[in-house]
Design a protein around this motif. Sequence first.
Motif, PDB file in Angstrom:
ATOM      1  N   CYS A  18     -13.756  -0.974   4.368  1.00 48.51           N
ATOM      2  CA  CYS A  18     -12.774  -0.150   3.668  1.00 48.51           C
ATOM      3  C   CYS A  18     -13.501   0.986   2.965  1.00 48.51           C
ATOM      4  CB  CYS A  18     -11.992  -0.993   2.667  1.00 48.51           C
ATOM      5  SG  CYS A  18     -10.404  -1.469   3.361  1.00 48.51           S
ATOM      6  N   PRO A  19     -12.956   2.198   2.934  1.00 48.75           N
ATOM      7  CA  PRO A  19     -11.569   2.526   3.290  1.00 48.75           C
ATOM      8  C   PRO A  19     -11.353   2.964   4.741  1.00 48.75           C
ATOM      9  CG  PRO A  19     -12.598   4.399   2.230  1.00 48.75           C
ATOM     10  CD  PRO A  19     -13.650   3.336   2.300  1.00 48.75           C
ATOM     11  N   PRO A  45     -12.638  -8.117   4.184  1.00 53.03           N
ATOM     12  CA  PRO A  45     -11.643  -8.778   3.328  1.00 53.03           C
ATOM     13  C   PRO A  45     -10.818  -7.788   2.505  1.00 53.03           C
ATOM     14  CG  PRO A  45     -13.824  -9.761   3.024  1.00 53.03           C
ATOM     15  CD  PRO A  45     -13.997  -8.621   3.967  1.00 53.03           C
ATOM     16  N   ALA A  46     -11.392  -6.614   2.205  1.00 51.44           N
ATOM     17  CA  ALA A  46     -10.658  -5.620   1.426  1.00 51.44           C
ATOM     18  C   ALA A  46      -9.412  -5.140   2.178  1.00 51.44           C
ATOM     19  CB  ALA A  46     -11.563  -4.440   1.086  1.00 51.44           C
ATOM     20  N   THR A  49      -5.970  -6.856   1.586  1.00 46.89           N
ATOM     21  CA  THR A  49      -5.208  -6.397   0.417  1.00 46.89           C
ATOM     22  C   THR A  49      -4.807  -4.934   0.563  1.00 46.89           C
ATOM     23  OG1 THR A  49      -6.522  -7.883  -0.955  1.00 46.89           O
ATOM     24  CG2 THR A  49      -5.236  -6.219  -2.109  1.00 46.89           C
ATOM     25  N   ASP A  50      -5.717  -4.135   1.118  1.00 54.54           N
ATOM     26  CA  ASP A  50      -5.525  -2.678   1.074  1.00 54.54           C
ATOM     27  C   ASP A  50      -4.446  -2.170   2.031  1.00 54.54           C
ATOM     28  OD1 ASP A  50      -7.419  -2.683  -0.829  1.00 54.54           O
ATOM     29  OD2 ASP A  50      -8.870  -1.422   0.213  1.00 54.54           O
ATOM     30  N   ALA A  53      -1.136  -2.731   0.390  1.00 50.78           N
ATOM     31  CA  ALA A  53      -1.049  -1.838  -0.775  1.00 50.78           C
ATOM     32  C   ALA A  53      -0.796  -0.401  -0.322  1.00 50.78           C
ATOM     33  CB  ALA A  53      -2.334  -1.913  -1.607  1.00 50.78           C
ATOM     34  N   TRP A  54      -1.429  -0.001   0.776  1.00 52.85           N
ATOM     35  CA  TRP A  54      -1.200   1.342   1.330  1.00 52.85           C
ATOM     36  C   TRP A  54       0.270   1.482   1.742  1.00 52.85           C
ATOM     37  CZ3 TRP A  54       0.404   3.043   6.174  1.00 52.85           C
ATOM     38  CH2 TRP A  54       0.244   4.416   6.439  1.00 52.85           C
ATOM     39  N   ARG A  56       2.849  -0.013   0.512  1.00 55.04           N
ATOM     40  CA  ARG A  56       3.664   0.123  -0.695  1.00 55.04           C
ATOM     41  C   ARG A  56       3.585   1.558  -1.228  1.00 55.04           C
ATOM     42  NH1 ARG A  56       2.019  -0.273  -5.686  1.00 55.04           N
ATOM     43  NH2 ARG A  56       0.066  -1.300  -5.132  1.00 55.04           N
ATOM     44  N   LEU A  57       2.362   2.099  -1.282  1.00 54.64           N
ATOM     45  CA  LEU A  57       2.183   3.459  -1.826  1.00 54.64           C
ATOM     46  C   LEU A  57       2.797   4.506  -0.925  1.00 54.64           C
ATOM     47  CD1 LEU A  57      -1.531   3.233  -3.033  1.00 54.64           C
ATOM     48  CD2 LEU A  57       0.527   3.291  -4.448  1.00 54.64           C
TER      49      LEU A  57
ATOM     50  N   LEU B 125       2.297  -7.171 -10.116  1.00 53.66           N
ATOM     51  CA  LEU B 125       1.611  -5.942  -9.714  1.00 53.66           C
ATOM     52  C   LEU B 125       0.830  -5.309 -10.865  1.00 53.66           C
ATOM     53  CD1 LEU B 125       1.509  -4.322  -7.067  1.00 53.66           C
ATOM     54  CD2 LEU B 125       3.450  -2.985  -7.897  1.00 53.66           C
ATOM     55  N   SER B 323     -15.273  -3.322  -3.548  1.00 53.98           N
ATOM     56  CA  SER B 323     -16.225  -4.298  -3.024  1.00 53.98           C
ATOM     57  C   SER B 323     -17.584  -3.686  -2.741  1.00 53.98           C
ATOM     58  CB  SER B 323     -15.677  -4.915  -1.750  1.00 53.98           C
ATOM     59  OG  SER B 323     -15.290  -3.902  -0.855  1.00 53.98           O
ATOM     60  N   ARG B 330     -17.340  -8.628  -1.651  1.00 45.90           N
ATOM     61  CA  ARG B 330     -15.923  -8.988  -1.689  1.00 45.90           C
ATOM     62  C   ARG B 330     -15.254  -8.082  -2.702  1.00 45.90           C
ATOM     63  NH1 ARG B 330     -13.358 -12.823   0.985  1.00 45.90           N
ATOM     64  NH2 ARG B 330     -11.612 -12.394  -0.383  1.00 45.90           N
ATOM     65  N   PRO B 331     -14.004  -7.684  -2.414  1.00 49.94           N
ATOM     66  CA  PRO B 331     -13.332  -6.875  -3.422  1.00 49.94           C
ATOM     67  C   PRO B 331     -13.070  -7.699  -4.683  1.00 49.94           C
ATOM     68  CG  PRO B 331     -11.873  -7.352  -1.559  1.00 49.94           C
ATOM     69  CD  PRO B 331     -13.211  -7.902  -1.212  1.00 49.94           C
ATOM     70  N   LEU B 335      -8.127  -7.222  -8.500  1.00 47.28           N
ATOM     71  CA  LEU B 335      -7.346  -6.266  -7.717  1.00 47.28           C
ATOM     72  C   LEU B 335      -6.637  -6.976  -6.562  1.00 47.28           C
ATOM     73  CD1 LEU B 335      -9.923  -3.307  -7.643  1.00 47.28           C
ATOM     74  CD2 LEU B 335      -8.077  -3.716  -9.283  1.00 47.28           C
ATOM     75  N   GLU B 336      -7.332  -7.920  -5.931  1.00 45.27           N
ATOM     76  CA  GLU B 336      -6.716  -8.709  -4.853  1.00 45.27           C
ATOM     77  C   GLU B 336      -5.488  -9.460  -5.355  1.00 45.27           C
ATOM     78  OE1 GLU B 336      -9.929 -10.204  -1.494  1.00 45.27           O
ATOM     79  OE2 GLU B 336      -9.680 -11.395  -3.287  1.00 45.27           O
ATOM     80  N   GLY B 339      -2.602  -7.295  -5.831  1.00 46.57           N
ATOM     81  CA  GLY B 339      -2.080  -6.691  -4.606  1.00 46.57           C
ATOM     82  C   GLY B 339      -2.151  -5.176  -4.638  1.00 46.57           C
ATOM     83  N   VAL B 340      -3.126  -4.637  -5.349  1.00 44.71           N
ATOM     84  CA  VAL B 340      -3.296  -3.174  -5.394  1.00 44.71           C
ATOM     85  C   VAL B 340      -4.527  -2.807  -4.567  1.00 44.71           C
ATOM     86  CG1 VAL B 340      -2.184  -2.897  -7.617  1.00 44.71           C
ATOM     87  CG2 VAL B 340      -4.650  -3.304  -7.530  1.00 44.71           C
ATOM     88  N   LEU B 341      -4.678  -1.507  -4.307  1.00 38.70           N
ATOM     89  CA  LEU B 341      -5.806  -1.019  -3.519  1.00 38.70           C
ATOM     90  C   LEU B 341      -7.101  -1.532  -4.115  1.00 38.70           C
ATOM     91  CD1 LEU B 341      -5.198   2.771  -2.909  1.00 38.70           C
ATOM     92  CD2 LEU B 341      -4.941   0.908  -1.258  1.00 38.70           C
ATOM     93  N   THR B 342      -7.982  -1.996  -3.252  1.00 40.40           N
ATOM     94  CA  THR B 342      -9.271  -2.458  -3.775  1.00 40.40           C
ATOM     95  C   THR B 342     -10.365  -1.418  -3.557  1.00 40.40           C
ATOM     96  OG1 THR B 342     -10.004  -3.526  -1.740  1.00 40.40           O
ATOM     97  CG2 THR B 342      -8.612  -4.832  -3.210  1.00 40.40           C
ATOM     98  N   HIS B 343     -10.075  -0.397  -2.759  1.00 38.08           N
ATOM     99  CA  HIS B 343     -11.115   0.621  -2.570  1.00 38.08           C
ATOM    100  C   HIS B 343     -10.835   1.824  -3.468  1.00 38.08           C
ATOM    101  CE1 HIS B 343      -8.153   2.178   0.471  1.00 38.08           C
ATOM    102  NE2 HIS B 343      -8.520   3.313  -0.076  1.00 38.08           N
TER     103      HIS B 343
END
Lengths: 81, 380
Positions: A18-19, A45-46, A49-50, A53-54, A56-57, B125, B323, B330-331, B335-336, B339-343
């Motif tokens: 990521c990203p 693993p990121a 979640t990402d 989340a993307w 949603r945004l 969230l 991460s 690992r992120p 944040l995990e 459920g928000v962006l981890t990067h």
Amino acid sequence: MTEVTQPALTIDALGKKCPIPIIMLAEQINYVPLNAVVAVLADDPAAYTDVPAWCRLKSHRHVGSYELPEGGWAIHVRRNY
Amino acid sequence: MSLVAYFDAASSEPLHPQAREALLAAIDVGWADPARLYGQARRAHLLLEQARTEVAEALGARPDEVSFTSSGTQAVHLGVLGTLHGRRRVGRHLVTTAVEHSSVLHAGGVHERDGGTVETVGVGLTGRVDLDRFTEAVARPGTALACLQTANHEVGTLQPVAEAAAACRANGVPLLVDAAQTAGRMPVPPGWSVLAASAHKWGGPAGVGVLAVRKGTRFRSFLPEDERERRRVPGFENVPGIVAAAAALRAMAAEASQEQARLAELVGRIRETVPKIVPDVEVIGDPDERAPHIVTFSCLYVDGEALLTELDKAGFAVSSGSSCTASTLRPSHVLEAMGVLTHGNVRISLPRGASAAEVDRFLAVLPELVRRIRQDAGVA
């Protein structure tokens, strides 16, 4: 309607950190028709979640994330607009 | 204005000038063993007990409830495992949340490997714990301990400690409150049975943590017996460090209502401005119920490590839960869980005295740095 829709496009982001999987998704989602599904294959693993989340945004729809036998996930996204 | 704007108080607050002064003085007079009976020892003992009284008062505890540890992490480890050990006849179930500090989660891991059970309650969230599920969880028979932070260390969201404490009290379950991010900045919420905090986060020196155990709470150290610190913490006390920690806490708490309100305003400015000047960014954490000094945002399509490196070059010390910036690859579990962006994650945490000019300079350079990193990554 629990059946998994066949993806119109599969993005192979396995091995990418990521990203990058998200950048690939943002770039390529416009290649599929409205309401079609894009599958992102990722094992960072990121991304697990990402990608949701993307969605949603960006107001797209995260359909589901399915584990791949070789590790990682197929993360399905429906193009909303 | 200094060349580097230090915006990482949530990792460590710079040593308070009054703590520095106290530390230097106590190094000269507080070195002897406070447990002995000669003059120098009595002086060290007096300094230690005076510091204990001051820390207890600032945290809303009684002096005999307060023990000093070597860090906040050690306070949590001893607090979690000591309370579980003290209550093992009641049960072996631990309730915690998905966004607690890793010290809580790792202590829970030890408990699990030792045959205990752990329930981890999720968050919404904003990072705030699901209070209904927490309340249900602590009602489960055999619950020996519940843990909840006052504020999240990565996103600043305040947790409903008073409500959680009421739920615990109704079920006769002790609540360990991790006050590391708010002690000295905000009053400690009432209702805790065990309290953990860390001096270097309120402007004291590193090497001092606080473990307070309310009278009547069953507690038994799981470590080999030792007479020090009411048998709760083994080893010779760091008297000069503790004296400095107490001086910092007193000074920080005395100026907190004004200074923390000022920092909260600067944090508000960052929260409000960043989404206006940087496209595709999400400010995370609760917008209102938050610690005064912390604000966190995530930039889509941005590598967090690249952004931290660029900010460092531009003269800003900040941290990230992404991460690629952590040793684990690992992120961030916080944040995990949200459920928000981890990067592309940046945490700003303002120390005492952070200036509006520094914040404005940050806001002035951020958009171009993010734009450049995105451009280099091929994002249109």
